[in-house]
Scaffold this motif. Structure first.
Motif, PDB file in Angstrom:
ATOM      1  N   PHE A  21       0.819  -1.214   0.000  1.00 13.30           N
ATOM      2  CA  PHE A  21       0.000   0.000   0.000  1.00 13.30           C
ATOM      3  C   PHE A  21       0.853   1.264   0.000  1.00 13.30           C
ATOM      4  O   PHE A  21       0.542   2.235  -0.690  1.00 13.30           O
ATOM      5  N   GLY A  22       1.922   1.261   0.791  1.00 11.30           N
ATOM      6  CA  GLY A  22       2.779   2.441   0.830  1.00 11.30           C
ATOM      7  C   GLY A  22       3.415   2.733  -0.515  1.00 11.30           C
ATOM      8  O   GLY A  22       3.462   3.880  -0.959  1.00 11.30           O
ATOM      9  N   TRP A  23       3.887   1.697  -1.184  1.00 10.60           N
ATOM     10  CA  TRP A  23       4.531   1.877  -2.485  1.00 10.60           C
ATOM     11  C   TRP A  23       3.522   2.295  -3.549  1.00 10.60           C
ATOM     12  O   TRP A  23       3.810   3.121  -4.411  1.00 10.60           O
ATOM     13  N   ASN A  24       2.323   1.736  -3.482  1.00 10.10           N
ATOM     14  CA  ASN A  24       1.327   2.012  -4.517  1.00 10.10           C
ATOM     15  C   ASN A  24       0.585   3.327  -4.321  1.00 10.10           C
ATOM     16  O   ASN A  24       0.245   3.999  -5.297  1.00 10.10           O
ATOM     17  N   PHE A  25       0.334   3.699  -3.059  1.00  8.23           N
ATOM     18  CA  PHE A  25      -0.545   4.840  -2.808  1.00  8.23           C
ATOM     19  C   PHE A  25       0.116   5.986  -2.051  1.00  8.23           C
ATOM     20  O   PHE A  25      -0.520   7.008  -1.812  1.00  8.23           O
ATOM     21  N   GLY A  26       1.360   5.817  -1.636  1.00  6.25           N
ATOM     22  CA  GLY A  26       2.089   6.929  -1.048  1.00  6.25           C
ATOM     23  C   GLY A  26       1.821   7.168   0.428  1.00  6.25           C
ATOM     24  O   GLY A  26       1.340   6.293   1.155  1.00  6.25           O
ATOM     25  N   MET A  27       2.117   8.396   0.856  1.00  2.00           N
ATOM     26  CA  MET A  27       2.082   8.745   2.272  1.00  2.00           C
ATOM     27  C   MET A  27       0.675   8.714   2.871  1.00  2.00           C
ATOM     28  O   MET A  27       0.524   8.674   4.091  1.00  2.00           O
ATOM     29  N   SER A  28      -0.337   8.745   2.039  1.00  6.23           N
ATOM     30  CA  SER A  28      -1.705   8.784   2.566  1.00  6.23           C
ATOM     31  C   SER A  28      -2.058   7.536   3.361  1.00  6.23           C
ATOM     32  O   SER A  28      -2.919   7.584   4.248  1.00  6.23           O
ATOM     33  N   VAL A  29      -1.403   6.413   3.072  1.00  9.37           N
ATOM     34  CA  VAL A  29      -1.739   5.176   3.784  1.00  9.37           C
ATOM     35  C   VAL A  29      -1.190   5.168   5.207  1.00  9.37           C
ATOM     36  O   VAL A  29      -1.475   4.244   5.969  1.00  9.37           O
ATOM     37  N   VAL A  30      -0.399   6.190   5.562  1.00  5.71           N
ATOM     38  CA  VAL A  30       0.070   6.282   6.945  1.00  5.71           C
ATOM     39  C   VAL A  30      -1.116   6.330   7.902  1.00  5.71           C
ATOM     40  O   VAL A  30      -1.081   5.765   8.997  1.00  5.71           O
ATOM     41  N   TRP A  31      -2.188   6.996   7.467  1.00  2.94           N
ATOM     42  CA  TRP A  31      -3.369   7.100   8.325  1.00  2.94           C
ATOM     43  C   TRP A  31      -4.024   5.743   8.546  1.00  2.94           C
ATOM     44  O   TRP A  31      -4.630   5.502   9.596  1.00  2.94           O
ATOM     45  N   VAL A  32      -3.912   4.860   7.567  1.00  4.23           N
ATOM     46  CA  VAL A  32      -4.444   3.508   7.737  1.00  4.23           C
ATOM     47  C   VAL A  32      -3.671   2.781   8.834  1.00  4.23           C
ATOM     48  O   VAL A  32      -4.254   2.119   9.704  1.00  4.23           O
ATOM     49  N   GLY A  33      -2.349   2.917   8.800  1.00  4.79           N
ATOM     50  CA  GLY A  33      -1.525   2.287   9.825  1.00  4.79           C
ATOM     51  C   GLY A  33      -1.780   2.855  11.205  1.00  4.79           C
ATOM     52  O   GLY A  33      -1.850   2.116  12.195  1.00  4.79           O
ATOM     53  N   ILE A  34      -1.938   4.179  11.283  1.00  7.84           N
ATOM     54  CA  ILE A  34      -2.220   4.813  12.577  1.00  7.84           C
ATOM     55  C   ILE A  34      -3.572   4.351  13.114  1.00  7.84           C
ATOM     56  O   ILE A  34      -3.719   4.023  14.299  1.00  7.84           O
ATOM     57  N   GLY A  35      -4.570   4.312  12.243  1.00 10.65           N
ATOM     58  CA  GLY A  35      -5.890   3.846  12.670  1.00 10.65           C
ATOM     59  C   GLY A  35      -5.865   2.409  13.133  1.00 10.65           C
ATOM     60  O   GLY A  35      -6.502   2.048  14.139  1.00 10.65           O
ATOM     61  N   ASN A  36      -5.113   1.589  12.425  1.00 15.91           N
ATOM     62  CA  ASN A  36      -5.002   0.179  12.805  1.00 15.91           C
ATOM     63  C   ASN A  36      -4.319   0.031  14.156  1.00 15.91           C
ATOM     64  O   ASN A  36      -4.733  -0.773  15.002  1.00 15.91           O
TER      65      ASN A  36
END
Length: 224
Positions: free
Chosen positions: A65-80
């Motif tokens: 996800f990080g490679w494909n979609f960039g920094m925006s997926v950081v929020w997914v990790g934080i939420g998880n």
């Protein structure tokens, strides 16, 4: 390559040693399944974190996800991390420990069976855990085997079989205490490695913003 192999063998040796060491302390079912209820908070935290966030973080979020979609997926990790991990521990952690000790239950199916006085419920919970742990375990083994294959040039099948054998050895020998100790060691390695990777990337690219700019120049496979 020689250094990589040496480090891998040292890691395997430490893992096996922990299994044999923990065997001395697993004298009954309670010791084997629960580590005698003597596993402290830090070891429990590392055991949970390394099991839950290992391949998910390095291969799933960062690699996919990080490679494909960039920094925006950081929020997914934080939420998880906050909702799926921290909140669950804050709400359920202490309550679960107190209740399992009060009911003298060693596993979650045993806990639910005694809590609701239902053998059928215990069987259902056992089946659910077994069913959903299969794809989870498969994804973890697949992710780690891909890393081993990339780092050491080992075929994925051999990597999976090797990890399964090694894991089986220390789990059968030492039970949960062996798992917790190994997770502690692996967690420390993961944290140190993660900090080192971030430091090297930031230093080589001249800071966070420059690193992000450089990464944005790579074309993502998920881009339209």
């Amino acid at each position: 390559m020689f250094l990589k192999i040496l480090m891998m063998l040292a890691f395997f040796a430490v893992t096996a040693y922990i299994g044999f060491y923990s065997r001395k302390h697993a004298t009954n079912v309670n010791d084997f399944v629960l580590g005698g209820r003597n596993v402290g908070p830090w070891m429990s935290a590392f055991a949970y974190g390394t099991s839950y966030f290992s391949a998910v973080v390095f291969v799933g979020y960062a690699g996919q996800f990080g490679w494909n979609f960039g920094m925006s997926v950081v929020w997914v990790g934080i939420g998880n991390a906050v909702i799926g991990s921290l909140l669950a521990w804050v709400i359920l952690g202490r309550r679960t420990r107190v209740m399992t000790k009060h009911l003298d239950s060693a596993t979650m199916p045993d806990f639910f069976g005694k809590r609701y006085d239902s053998k059928s419920f215990r069987i259902v919970v056992s089946a659910l855990i077994f069913i959903f742990l299969v794809p989870y375990s498969a994804s973890v083994y697949r992710g780690l085997s891909e890393l081993f294959s990339m780092a050491f040039g080992i075929d994925v099948i051999y990597a999976v079989v090797g990890m399964a054998i090694l894991t089986g050895i220390y789990v059968v020998l030492g039970g949960y205490m062996a798992v917790a100790l190994n997770d502690l060691v692996q967690g420390i390695i993961m944290v140190v490695s993660l900090i080192a990777v971030i430091a090297v990337v930031l230093n080589s690219q001249g800071g966070l913003m420059n690193a992000v700019v450089q990464l944005s120049k790579f074309e993502s496979p998920a881009a339209p």
